[in-house]
Write an enzyme that holds these catalytic residues in place. Sequence first.
Site, short mmCIF file in Angstrom:
data_model
loop_
_atom_site.label_atom_id
_atom_site.label_comp_id
_atom_site.label_asym_id
_atom_site.label_seq_id
_atom_site.Cartn_x
_atom_site.Cartn_y
_atom_site.Cartn_z
N ASP A 309 0.86 -1.17 0.00
CA ASP A 309 0.00 0.00 0.00
C ASP A 309 0.91 1.24 0.00
O ASP A 309 2.14 1.15 0.06
CB ASP A 309 -0.97 -0.03 1.18
CG ASP A 309 -2.18 0.87 0.93
OD1 ASP A 309 -2.16 1.67 -0.02
OD2 ASP A 309 -3.16 0.79 1.71
N GLU A 512 -10.54 7.30 4.33
CA GLU A 512 -9.49 6.80 5.21
C GLU A 512 -9.54 7.47 6.60
O GLU A 512 -10.62 7.78 7.10
CB GLU A 512 -8.12 6.92 4.53
CG GLU A 512 -8.12 6.19 3.18
CD GLU A 512 -6.75 6.05 2.54
OE1 GLU A 512 -5.76 5.87 3.25
OE2 GLU A 512 -6.69 6.07 1.30
C1 BGC Z 1 -5.17 3.12 0.37
C2 BGC Z 1 -5.41 2.07 -0.67
C3 BGC Z 1 -5.33 2.67 -2.05
C4 BGC Z 1 -4.03 3.42 -2.21
C5 BGC Z 1 -3.89 4.07 -3.57
C6 BGC Z 1 -3.95 3.93 0.09
O1 BGC Z 1 -3.84 4.99 0.97
O2 BGC Z 1 -5.06 2.50 1.63
O3 BGC Z 1 -6.66 1.46 -0.46
O4 BGC Z 1 -5.47 1.68 -3.01
O5 BGC Z 1 -3.92 4.40 -1.23
O6 BGC Z 1 -4.70 5.17 -3.69
C1 BGC Z 2 -3.70 9.92 -2.26
C2 BGC Z 2 -4.55 8.70 -1.98
C3 BGC Z 2 -3.88 7.87 -0.97
C4 BGC Z 2 -3.52 8.69 0.26
C5 BGC Z 2 -2.74 7.85 1.23
C6 BGC Z 2 -3.42 10.67 -0.98
O1 BGC Z 2 -2.61 11.76 -1.22
O2 BGC Z 2 -4.35 10.75 -3.16
O3 BGC Z 2 -4.76 7.93 -3.12
O4 BGC Z 2 -4.72 6.82 -0.63
O5 BGC Z 2 -2.79 9.84 -0.06
O6 BGC Z 2 -2.54 8.49 2.46
#
Ligand code: BGC
Ligand code: BGC
Length: 739
Positions: A309, A512
């Site tokens: 991830d 998130e």
């Molecule tokens: C998330 C994932 C996601 C990735 C890419 C991460 O922060 O936990 O679910 O696929 O970002 O965007």
């Molecule tokens: C991205 C997301 C990712 C996240 C992780 C963001 O800046 O756009 O895709 O999941 O950071 O913390």
Amino acid sequence: MPSPLKAGTLGLGLLVWLALGLAAAQPYRDAGLPTEARVADLLERMTLEEKVGQMTMIDVARLMGTGEWDRGPLNETWVRRVLLERHVGALLSGGGAAPVPNDPESWAEMTNALQRYAVQQTRLGIPLLYGVDAVHGHNNVLGATLYPHNLGLAAAFDPELLERVAEKTARDVRATGVHWNFAPVADLGRDPRWGRYYETFGEDVLLASELVAASVRGLQASGEVAATLKHFLGYSQPLTGRDRDPAFLDPRSLRALHLPPFVSGLAAGARTVMANSGSVNGVPVHASHELLTDLLREELEFGGVLVSDWNDIDKLVSVHRVAADFGEAVAMSVNAGVDMYMVPHDAETFTGTLLALVREGRVSEARIDEAVRRILTLKLELGLFESPYAEVADAAGLVEEERALAREAALAGLTLLENDGVLPLDEGERVLLVGPGADDLSMQLGGWSIGWQGADGAEGLPPGTTVLEGLRAALGERLSYLSDVRDAAAVTEAAQRADAVVVVLGEEPYAEGAGDSPTLELPPAQLELLRTVAAADTPFVVVLLAGRPLLIPDDIWLELSGLIMAYLPGSEGGSALAQALLGLAEPAGRLPFSWPRNVGQLPLTYDALPGVSEAEPRYRFGEGFGYTRFETSRFEAKVQDRSVVVTLELANTGERTGSEVVQLYLERPPLPVMTPERQLVGFEKVRLEPGETRALRLELPLARFAVLPGDVFGSAPAEALPGSYRLWLEGRSLTLELP
Ligand code: BGC
Ligand code: BGC
């Protein structure tokens, strides 16, 4: 002079000859050879630098604008550094990393432009793999149709519908030159405080397992898009309820609850898996050989690509403190089983570090080859070598035709939980509409919509229908809408003039950790509005646009005339809700979770082990009804080979067409380990005309009756133990003897 026709034929002949010659000289380009042979040939030709580049994934933001986190046209300098100098083989658009302008054609043009670098300018011409989080439609793209988030799709209890949604999503993704979708989430939704609860298929292991498999089948149906089971394993239940906080999960719950949706997704053929960002039992998953290799590879025989991830190898140093420096972290993680690192920003540091580790012997070349072999296999199997580019014209038409499916999917999940007869609203009634969600597409869409944290409207919104637009189209003059509800006296007066009030409440979008909610409370202004409406003495219906159950205080709950849980219903949530409120269609969902009365009850799931003292939910898992009535009869079951075959008859005894979700629950006899009082072992969604009766047959594999015996520290292999079981269908039950 040869005729033009002849010259053309000659030219073509020459081209074909050249191509064949090239393929013969470079077997990896020969589509006629088995994939394994092509991979072996290609691997043989690659330098270590090229191999390490294939294990690297960079966010496209790095290649845009200034090369930092801004967007804009592709930045030639950075594209060359990343793709040509560092040989990076995979890119992603994290939430919001879209081209400018953010339309489907620009997506296709952007991915094509990047792909041209890889195919035409690198030594071996290995195409890029481009990934996105298309978690409810192609949700980063303005102009795409956004479906309900998974929690609302789970409420539909309908794998076939989900499969159709996933298939359309994959088509849209592929049309923009993207071949990898970081979906579906296979984490079980066990704690509604968690900011990613809405991304799950709810709390039940069977429902989630069936839906994960349906999603994988739909996403991968064309063979041109890879699905990702994420986030392996134990991500969804951090002890505190906060995203990425440490999780402590006993081996039995890990295996019996958290693992099965992944097993089911793998059986459906999922090509990739993403690791859990957090830690389980004191070990960060990105460093866990036991989870990522012993379990995933050896026991479950997963042969595809395991991707990290976002930035999670770095976090072994900066957050988890299990590695002293980045080099140690990379060695730990790659040796634990991570094949590709979603870096996502700094290609130099990761590739440089991994190269050094190989030279120092801390990561073996064999391990690198293993990872790269899997990545190349994936690229070949997706057909990338044969057709690396998107047709820009295919991307253009993403919009209209899917809106009907988006409405169908939203309706299928809408869950009617209270109705004192107010719904459906009668023809001729004057309706007042209020609430922050009434005319807010962004609330309907939730997080992962255009932007990571949801659509802020800065670049416009995707096409869609709000509740206001949906109701106005149907009710015209009979609808009044009060957008400013700060003046309580005005709300009371408007409510008293109406025959019914519809109050649309819910949550602002989030994704998130930003969406963690330790209290599950509605914002104070929304509660105040509810109290004002309740005091006006006009029947009122609450519609919730929310990614989780929200607490409804007792005084308000007692006054409700109607309650519809709409989850995050997507682009056509508004039209679906209008149809459901007016009875033009039926809200056909059932709750995919237990709705708590207060947070002190958490974790609250219907399948809790016996002895939980505060287990009475506000609404139970599986609850919800429509506008008609159903009766079941001739309920019978027998053990046959390795399954239990259940037969029953279902009749629609009401006056409207409607859907029922037949739910079969198991009650086990006393066994050496504790088991839940009830556990879902079978379900089926059935739509019947008024007066219609249908005979149903459900086959329940005996594996669903199994438990994991064993004492506290261990869990023995799953086993369906002999004894006298009860099978429940609504209020009735029958006994089944298992030999
Ligand atoms: C998330 C994932 C996601 C990735 C890419 C991460 O922060 O936990 O679910 O696929 O970002 O965007
Ligand atoms: C991205 C997301 C990712 C996240 C992780 C963001 O800046 O756009 O895709 O999941 O950071 O913390």
